[in-house]
Design a protein around this motif. Structure first.
Motif, short mmCIF file in Angstrom:
data_model
loop_
_atom_site.label_atom_id
_atom_site.label_comp_id
_atom_site.label_asym_id
_atom_site.label_seq_id
_atom_site.Cartn_x
_atom_site.Cartn_y
_atom_site.Cartn_z
N LEU A 115 0.82 -1.20 0.00
CA LEU A 115 0.00 0.00 0.00
C LEU A 115 0.86 1.26 0.00
O LEU A 115 1.88 1.31 0.68
N PRO A 116 0.43 2.27 -0.69
CA PRO A 116 1.20 3.51 -0.68
C PRO A 116 0.83 4.41 0.49
O PRO A 116 1.14 5.59 0.49
N TYR A 117 0.13 3.87 1.50
CA TYR A 117 -0.26 4.69 2.65
C TYR A 117 0.61 4.36 3.85
O TYR A 117 1.41 3.44 3.82
N LYS A 118 0.35 5.10 4.92
CA LYS A 118 1.04 4.80 6.17
C LYS A 118 0.28 3.65 6.83
O LYS A 118 -0.90 3.79 7.16
N THR A 119 0.94 2.53 6.97
CA THR A 119 0.25 1.39 7.56
C THR A 119 0.92 0.99 8.86
O THR A 119 2.13 1.12 9.02
N PRO A 165 -1.77 6.33 11.56
CA PRO A 165 -1.71 5.53 10.34
C PRO A 165 -3.01 5.60 9.54
O PRO A 165 -4.06 5.93 10.10
N ASP A 166 -2.92 5.28 8.25
CA ASP A 166 -4.11 5.27 7.41
C ASP A 166 -4.84 3.94 7.50
O ASP A 166 -6.00 3.83 7.13
N ILE A 167 -4.12 2.94 7.94
CA ILE A 167 -4.74 1.62 8.05
C ILE A 167 -4.02 0.85 9.15
O ILE A 167 -2.82 0.97 9.31
N VAL A 168 -4.79 0.09 9.92
CA VAL A 168 -4.21 -0.66 11.04
C VAL A 168 -4.49 -2.15 10.85
O VAL A 168 -5.60 -2.54 10.50
N ILE A 169 -3.46 -2.95 11.06
CA ILE A 169 -3.61 -4.40 10.95
C ILE A 169 -3.26 -5.02 12.30
O ILE A 169 -2.24 -4.66 12.90
N ILE A 170 -4.10 -5.88 12.79
CA ILE A 170 -3.86 -6.51 14.09
C ILE A 170 -3.67 -8.01 13.89
O ILE A 170 -4.57 -8.69 13.38
N ASP A 171 -2.54 -8.52 14.30
CA ASP A 171 -2.26 -9.95 14.16
C ASP A 171 -1.99 -10.51 15.55
O ASP A 171 -0.91 -10.35 16.08
N SER A 172 -2.81 -11.12 16.25
CA SER A 172 -4.19 -11.44 15.99
C SER A 172 -5.06 -10.94 17.13
O SER A 172 -4.55 -10.60 18.18
#
Ligand code: TYD
Ligand code: MG
Length: 452
Positions: A115-119, A165-172
């Motif tokens: 992604l070209p965003y801040k992740t 951030p523009d998008i957040v990913i949570i594992d898990s």
């Protein structure tokens, strides 16, 4: 010291009880009720309590509701976009479930690296070094991808506030824990609380959040069923770990159809999108072998040509063996009974093995005719022509039944260079002038005549 507050939760459905009991009243499961320590928070808020002075909602006319800022975020992954219905909706919560080792972390890390965003990729399972090593295999292009190894939601939100951030990913989601609840990570009350906090954060800041969720032995997402109700989208990543193909499906999607399907191939350098799966699922061989038949199936909305292999041989033991991989064994027995009763094949004393190649599980009834054709072909030891395929359901009286979206299947078969497709006579086909020959049949004997 304040008294520790506990409640009882059903680990299956999430129902809450004041005291222990053997059976859950709601889902009727036995021995699923477990005591968990809770401490109701005064204010469970993702930010400092003062920041959340909630405005009272007022009803709006539907035409006055502004959706202009609801533009979806492109994930730069064709398959992922397709399954989501065209990209990620801002402020949405997406839950990705799947068996361990299937590639959930790889998929989401890969997306955040593209992604070209801040992740922000928050991992409670692996160290930053491990993630970096994985990222190097994938070959990152996004310099704005941040990795955080943290499990406490309050700390995660603190970092999010500074990083924005523009998008957040949570594992898990099962590794997270919130200070407001005292029970251990992965328990029902923790999962509920952490998800509630994340939903609040996502909706208030319009930041999309992607969650990874573990699944239980029987294939459901671990934790309460309400977790699936709380999030906007539930994706399932499945496939056979020994095969390279992975299928991404939407089980629930508030912003799109659940019929779409994404196909990936696991490679040494991450997951590759497979935009033309039919070509890979059909093995390319020069000679025609008996027991092979091609089915024109549909996975979701996508036509897929799948190879069915059958092996029929005389049973060595008293009871013949029946085994099916990728196909329902009960349905196989039913088709064998139909062949026996309606077409007079003595298959009762034969071993029958059936295999769908590529490690894919098919439950589209349109595969029936290909299954029957492959069994006949193996039983008689005559090979079917390579450029013939099948798309029809077989009924109990040996009738060939119509299937849905037959035209889409025919066009896919034509595109892949098949010369003949067998479909039911009762299918209404309005296609004009096709290069492929459409062979209409109405009962199983018509097929027998063709095979033998
Ligand atoms: P992983 O994404 O950790 O699975 P999950 O998070 O669902 O538990 O790992 C999936 C598997 O994929 C792992 O066993 C190693 C393999 N793999 C590859 O084959 N190629 C790759 O580039 C990567 C990163 C992993
Ligand atoms: Mg993982």
């Amino acid at each position: 010291m304040a008294k520790v507050k506990t409640t009882f939760f059903c680990q299956n459905c999430g129902s809450q009880y004041a005291k222990w009991q053997g059976q859950c009243n709601a889902c009727k499961e036995w021995n699923t009720i477990v005591e968990e320590v809770i401490q109701t928070p005064e204010k469970s808020d993702w930010k400092s309590p003062t920041a959340a002075v909630k405005k009272a909602a007022v009803p709006l006319r539907i035409k006055d509701i502004d959706v202009s800022n609801e533009a979806r975020l492109d994930t730069f992954d064709g398959e992922f976009n397709r399954v989501l219905g065209g990209g990620i909706v801002p402020g949405s919560l997406t839950l990705l479930g799947g068996e361990p080792g299937i590639g959930k972390s790889t998929l989401l890390l890969q997306i955040s690296l593209k992604l070209p965003y801040k992740t922000l990729y928050v991992s409670g399972e692996e160290s930053q070094k491990q993630i970096k090593m994985r990222a190097e295999r994938i070959n990152p292009t996004n310099n704005n991808c941040y990795i955080l190894t943290e499990t406490k939601t309050q700390n995660i939100f603190k970092q999010i506030e500074t990083l924005e951030p523009d998008i957040v990913i949570i594992d898990s989601i099962q590794t997270l824990h919130s200070d407001y609840i005292e029970s251990s990570s992965g328990s029902i009350s923790q999962i509920k609380e952490c998800t509630t906090e994340l939903i609040k954060f996502a909706k208030e800041t319009a930041t999309p959040v992607l969650l990874i969720g573990h699944i239980t032995k029987d294939g459901n997402i671990a934790g309460p069923k309400i977790l699936e109700h709380m999030v906007d989208t539930v994706l399932q990543f499945e496939g056979d770990r020994n095969h390279v193909f992975r299928i991404l499906r939407a089980h629930k999607n508030r912003f799109g159809s659940t019929n779409e399907l994404g196909i990936y191939e696991m490679q040494g350098s991450g997951l590759r999108e497979v935009s033309n799966p039919s070509e890979i699922l059909i093995s390319k061989k020069d000679e025609e072998l008996s027991g092979n038949a091609i089915a024109a199936t549909l996975e979701g909305m996508r036509p897929l040509m799948i190879e069915v292999q059958a092996l029929v041989s005389t049973a060595v033991y008293g009871t013949p063996q029946r085994s099916a991989t990728g196909f329902n064994a009960k349905r196989l027995n039913m088709l064998l009974a139909v062949l026996e009763k309606r077409a007079g094949f003595r298959l009762g004393a034969k071993d029958v093995f059936l295999n769908i190649t590529g490690g894919i599980n098919v439950d589209d009834p349109a595969i029936d005719l290909a299954v029957v054709a492959s069994i006949l072909s193996s039983n008689e030891d005559v090979a079917l022509p390579k450029d013939v395929c099948f798309a029809a359901e077989v009924g109990l009286s040996g009738e060939i039944r119509p299937v849905q979206r037959v035209e889409q299947r025919i066009l896919e078969a034509e595109k892949l260079g098949f010369s003949t497709i067998f479909v039911s006579k009762y299918n209404k086909i309005s296609l004009k002038k096709t290069a492929i020959k459409i062979q209409l049949i109405s009962k199983i004997e018509d097929l027998v005549g063709f095979v033998i």
